[in-house]
Design a protein around this motif. Structure first.
Motif, mmCIF file in Angstrom:
data_model
loop_
_atom_site.group_PDB
_atom_site.id
_atom_site.type_symbol
_atom_site.label_atom_id
_atom_site.label_comp_id
_atom_site.label_asym_id
_atom_site.label_seq_id
_atom_site.Cartn_x
_atom_site.Cartn_y
_atom_site.Cartn_z
ATOM 1 N N LEU A 221 25.968 40.640 39.577
ATOM 2 C CA LEU A 221 27.272 41.125 40.016
ATOM 3 C C LEU A 221 27.708 40.447 41.306
ATOM 4 N N THR A 222 26.751 40.269 42.229
ATOM 5 C CA THR A 222 27.058 39.578 43.485
ATOM 6 C C THR A 222 27.483 38.145 43.216
ATOM 7 N N ALA A 223 26.739 37.478 42.324
ATOM 8 C CA ALA A 223 27.102 36.104 41.970
ATOM 9 C C ALA A 223 28.483 36.052 41.327
ATOM 10 N N GLY A 224 28.785 37.054 40.491
ATOM 11 C CA GLY A 224 30.110 37.101 39.871
ATOM 12 C C GLY A 224 31.216 37.289 40.891
ATOM 13 N N PHE A 248 43.324 35.405 48.585
ATOM 14 C CA PHE A 248 44.147 36.602 48.751
ATOM 15 C C PHE A 248 44.765 37.019 47.416
ATOM 16 N N MET A 249 45.293 36.068 46.677
ATOM 17 C CA MET A 249 45.895 36.386 45.390
ATOM 18 C C MET A 249 44.861 36.962 44.427
ATOM 19 N N ALA A 250 43.641 36.407 44.444
ATOM 20 C CA ALA A 250 42.586 36.943 43.589
ATOM 21 C C ALA A 250 42.273 38.381 43.975
ATOM 22 N N GLY A 251 42.259 38.662 45.271
ATOM 23 C CA GLY A 251 42.008 40.026 45.725
ATOM 24 C C GLY A 251 43.083 40.988 45.262
ATOM 25 N N VAL A 252 44.350 40.558 45.346
ATOM 26 C CA VAL A 252 45.460 41.424 44.897
ATOM 27 C C VAL A 252 45.339 41.715 43.403
ATOM 28 N N LEU A 253 45.004 40.689 42.630
ATOM 29 C CA LEU A 253 44.891 40.867 41.183
ATOM 30 C C LEU A 253 43.738 41.798 40.816
ATOM 31 N N LEU A 254 42.706 41.833 41.657
ATOM 32 C CA LEU A 254 41.551 42.693 41.382
ATOM 33 C C LEU A 254 41.646 44.048 42.082
ATOM 34 N N SER A 255 42.753 44.290 42.814
ATOM 35 C CA SER A 255 42.852 45.525 43.589
ATOM 36 C C SER A 255 42.861 46.763 42.709
ATOM 37 N N GLY A 256 43.300 46.626 41.469
ATOM 38 C CA GLY A 256 43.315 47.770 40.565
ATOM 39 C C GLY A 256 42.137 47.809 39.620
ATOM 40 N N SER A 257 41.190 46.886 39.795
ATOM 41 C CA SER A 257 40.046 46.813 38.906
ATOM 42 C C SER A 257 39.062 47.948 39.178
ATOM 43 N N SER A 258 38.390 48.401 38.140
ATOM 44 C CA SER A 258 37.376 49.440 38.316
ATOM 45 C C SER A 258 36.148 48.896 39.032
ATOM 46 N N TYR A 259 36.054 47.578 39.176
ATOM 47 C CA TYR A 259 34.918 46.961 39.865
ATOM 48 C C TYR A 259 35.285 46.509 41.272
ATOM 49 N N ARG A 260 36.452 46.921 41.723
ATOM 50 C CA ARG A 260 36.950 46.470 43.021
ATOM 51 C C ARG A 260 35.994 46.793 44.161
ATOM 52 N N HIS A 261 35.502 48.034 44.208
ATOM 53 C CA HIS A 261 34.662 48.435 45.338
ATOM 54 C C HIS A 261 33.291 47.772 45.294
ATOM 55 N N GLN A 262 32.765 47.556 44.090
ATOM 56 C CA GLN A 262 31.500 46.840 43.971
ATOM 57 C C GLN A 262 31.656 45.416 44.492
ATOM 58 N N ILE A 263 32.759 44.764 44.134
ATOM 59 C CA ILE A 263 33.013 43.399 44.591
ATOM 60 C C ILE A 263 33.142 43.361 46.109
ATOM 61 N N GLU A 264 33.870 44.331 46.665
ATOM 62 C CA GLU A 264 34.074 44.362 48.120
ATOM 63 C C GLU A 264 32.752 44.523 48.857
ATOM 64 N N VAL A 265 31.906 45.400 48.356
ATOM 65 C CA VAL A 265 30.600 45.620 48.995
ATOM 66 C C VAL A 265 29.747 44.356 48.932
ATOM 67 N N ASP A 266 29.822 43.634 47.809
ATOM 68 C CA ASP A 266 29.018 42.419 47.658
ATOM 69 C C ASP A 266 29.518 41.289 48.552
ATOM 70 N N ILE A 267 30.838 41.212 48.757
ATOM 71 C CA ILE A 267 31.426 40.112 49.529
ATOM 72 C C ILE A 267 31.316 40.352 51.029
ATOM 73 N N GLU A 268 31.354 41.608 51.469
ATOM 74 C CA GLU A 268 31.442 41.951 52.887
ATOM 75 C C GLU A 268 30.405 41.238 53.765
ATOM 76 N N PRO A 269 29.099 41.234 53.405
ATOM 77 C CA PRO A 269 28.130 40.560 54.291
ATOM 78 C C PRO A 269 28.397 39.072 54.444
ATOM 79 N N PHE A 270 28.761 38.395 53.346
ATOM 80 C CA PHE A 270 29.055 36.960 53.416
ATOM 81 C C PHE A 270 30.269 36.711 54.301
ATOM 82 N N LYS A 271 31.276 37.573 54.156
ATOM 83 C CA LYS A 271 32.493 37.412 54.963
ATOM 84 C C LYS A 271 32.190 37.489 56.449
ATOM 85 N N GLY A 272 31.419 38.507 56.858
ATOM 86 C CA GLY A 272 31.137 38.694 58.272
ATOM 87 C C GLY A 272 30.358 37.536 58.871
#
Length: 592
Positions: A221-224, A248-272
């Motif tokens: 999931l993290t790799a995805g 940003f556009m990819a984020g907007v398109l996924l904002s309504g996805s049921s996997y949105r929060h999982q994706i955000e949690v996986d990306i957050e450490p890399f972002k910081g």
């Protein structure tokens, strides 16, 4: 083999060590993390102890931090919200870019620069640093406020402006005939890339993540998630747009996805980590020898550009209805140049508009302006007295000390407060809608003006004294932000929150809300109970059926929270049992 590993790990350990030492020290001194990263990068870079000699290589990799930051901002912006910001993006943002470009170009001419160099320098400096502004908004907790959303809108417009500016630079080149003839083709390619990204977000990504989730492999999931972000960024860059805009556009398109929060949690450490690395690389890129050699010219251009841009920002903010304090805050936040200037300057040099020494000088000005921003913000904070938010004939929240703090006095909050008031409990109520406050006053109820998403307003509203804090706002994202903030800063208070639907209820529980109540649950159950009575069940039987449904729903909600199962957002409540409910046993005899 071990020597190769040590050569790879050595630079990584050095960068991590510099960040770990500098950031806590600078934050303790009140200077912020951005300046800490700049200072650490300058220390270990070519102008310091020269542990790194090629900062550009690190800068290219670390730009992914900005990409991921914008992706997460996009995740928090549903298309409806983005559409609601269109006036800020194409009104406020465009006006700021155009006015500041004109003013900075005029300043460049006054400083003796040629017309082309003056325009390129102005166009680069007008693009504020997305990384710096976003980081400061995040540290202040202002990303979700009205002013924060306007700041994000301006950043989005500036990201969009990169493309026409690059096309304009190509058109202004001495041999522009060949390059400008491909302008319409470039626009067509960009639109095709946007359409492709939209199609992938609409029809491909959700099914793919469903397959990945079924594998029960967290690392997949993290790799995805990384694939989505980096793939979108790569697609936009290949189409001539900015990587940050693609993310940003990819984020907007996924904002309504049921996997949105999982994706955000996986990306957050890399972002910081990558965002910190970006600031380190910018600090390394500063040519201190050049600054010392050309200190007078660089100083004049730096202070002149920042001052003139600040005037333009303040003017636009006031023209668009911002109060004086908001205008000054935006002025100090956006007065620097940004990372996209490096791209524009490199393109201008390639096209022959500026030479290498000029590019180095302009890049030094950009870097120094980014480094000065935290200091400017600190100075502004001390020079400008704090103001309590107020709205004409509404009263700002100030030193309230009720046992209950109610945030949001809409239809839900009004009903929720009635029992407390009937029992004589002292309730402090805040809302950020002046019309609602005036309506409440006509009925003799005191509501104070305040934005519950701001920590200073919560303190002024007595959150530190409250036993219960009720979050009744009708914006699910704002509700989540407030609950997270309250749980972090006011642990003594029980947090009761209004949930939009089942998915939102699960998110609130995971955020630490002590009680969550779906806004339609009890009313819908009550209506169902009335229907049963109309169909022949007596009141006791109907209530027993509804109590059984309520119990099963609570059990299922608990299981979903514990196992991390999230319902499909297309089915708002999803409270029907997977098997039929057993008939209610009654005391009636079989013959009746």
């Amino acid at each position: 083999m071990s020597s190769e590993v040590s050569q790879t790990l050595g630079p990584i350990v050095t960068l991590l060590g510099a960040a770990v030492v500098a950031v806590p020290l600078f934050r303790k001194l009140g200077l912020g993390s951005v300046l800490a990263y700049f200072a650490a990068g300058l220390l270990v870079g070519p102008s310091g102890v020269a542990l790194f000699t090629d900062p550009q290589a690190i800068l290219h990799v670390s730009e992914l931090g900005v990409v991921m930051f914008l992706f997460i901002i996009g995740l928090e912006m549903r298309p409806q919200r983005l559409w609601s910001l269109r006036q800020d993006i194409f009104g406020l943002g465009l006006a700021q870019v155009l006015l500041c470009t004109a003013l900075l170009s005029g300043l460049g001419l006054l400083l003796g620069l040629s017309a082309l160099v003056a325009f390129v320098g102005a166009a680069g400096f007008v693009l504020s640093s997305t990384a710096v502004v976003a980081q400061v908004l995040n540290e202040r907790g202002e990303t979700h406020t009205v002013a924060g959303q306007q700041a994000v809108s301006i950043l989005l417009l500036e990201d969009l402006a990169v493309v026409p500016l690059l096309i304009l630079v190509a058109f202004l080149a001495p041999d522009h005939t060949a390059t400008s003839s491909n302008g319409w083709q470039s626009v067509g390619v960009a639109l095709a890339a946007v359409a492709l990204l939209y199609a992938a977000g609409r029809w491909v990504i959700n099914p793919v993540f469903a397959l990945l989730a079924a594998s029960r492999a967290r690392e997949v999931l993290t790799a995805g998630a990384l694939l989505v972000v980096l793939g979108a960024a790569l697609l936009m860059e290949a189409a001539g747009l900015s990587m940050a805009m693609g993310a940003f556009m990819a984020g907007v398109l996924l904002s309504g996805s049921s996997y949105r929060h999982q994706i955000e949690v996986d990306i957050e450490p890399f972002k910081g980590i990558l965002l910190g690395l970006f600031f380190l690389a910018v600090g390394m890129s500063l040519d201190l020898a050049l600054v010392i050699q050309q200190w007078m010219f660089i100083g004049v251009v730096l202070l002149g550009y920042m001052a003139v841009k600040a005037v333009g920002i303040y003017t636009v903010a006031r023209l668009f209805g911002s109060n004086r304090r908001t205008a000054v805050s935006r002025m100090t936040l956006f007065a620097q140049g940004g990372e996209f200037a490096f791209v524009l300057f490199a393109a201008a040099q390639t096209q022959g508009l500026i030479d290498a020494p000029t590019q180095a000088l302009l890049s030094a000005v950009i870097i120094l302006s980014m480094a000065l921003t935290p200091l400017v913000l600190i100075l502004a904070k001390h020079l400008i007295p704090a103001e309590s938010p107020s709205m004409h004939d509404t009263e700002a929240a100030l030193d309230l000390k009720g046992k209950v703090l109610l945030i949001g006095f809409g239809r839900f909050g009004q009903i929720a407060s009635q029992g407390l008031l009937a029992q004589g409990f002292e309730v402090s109520t805040i809302d950020n809608n002046p019309d609602r406050i005036r309506d409440a006053a006509r009925f003799g109820y005191k509501v104070y003006y305040g934005d519950g998403a701001r920590l200073d307003i919560l303190h002024a509203s007595g959150a530190q004294h409250a036993q219960v804090i009720m979050v009744c706002v009708d914006d699910r994202d704002a509700c989540m932000h407030i609950v997270t903030l309250v749980k972090s800063e006011f642990p003594q208070a029980a947090v009761l929150a209004r949930a939009y639907d089942r998915l939102h209820a699960i998110e609130l529980i995971q955020a630490g809300a002590d009680v969550q109540q779906r806004e339609t649950l009890e009313s819908a159950l009550s209506l169902g109970c009335s229907a049963l009575e109309r169909l022949g069940l007596d009141s006791a039987e109907a209530r027993e059926v509804i109590d059984n449904i309520r119990l099963r729903d609570q059990e299922r909600l608990t299981i979903q929270v514990c196992e991390g199962i999230k319902p499909d957002p297309t089915y708002a409540s999803q409270m029907l049992a997977p098997e039929p409910l057993s008939p209610v046993r009654t005391t009636s005899s079989p013959g009746q």
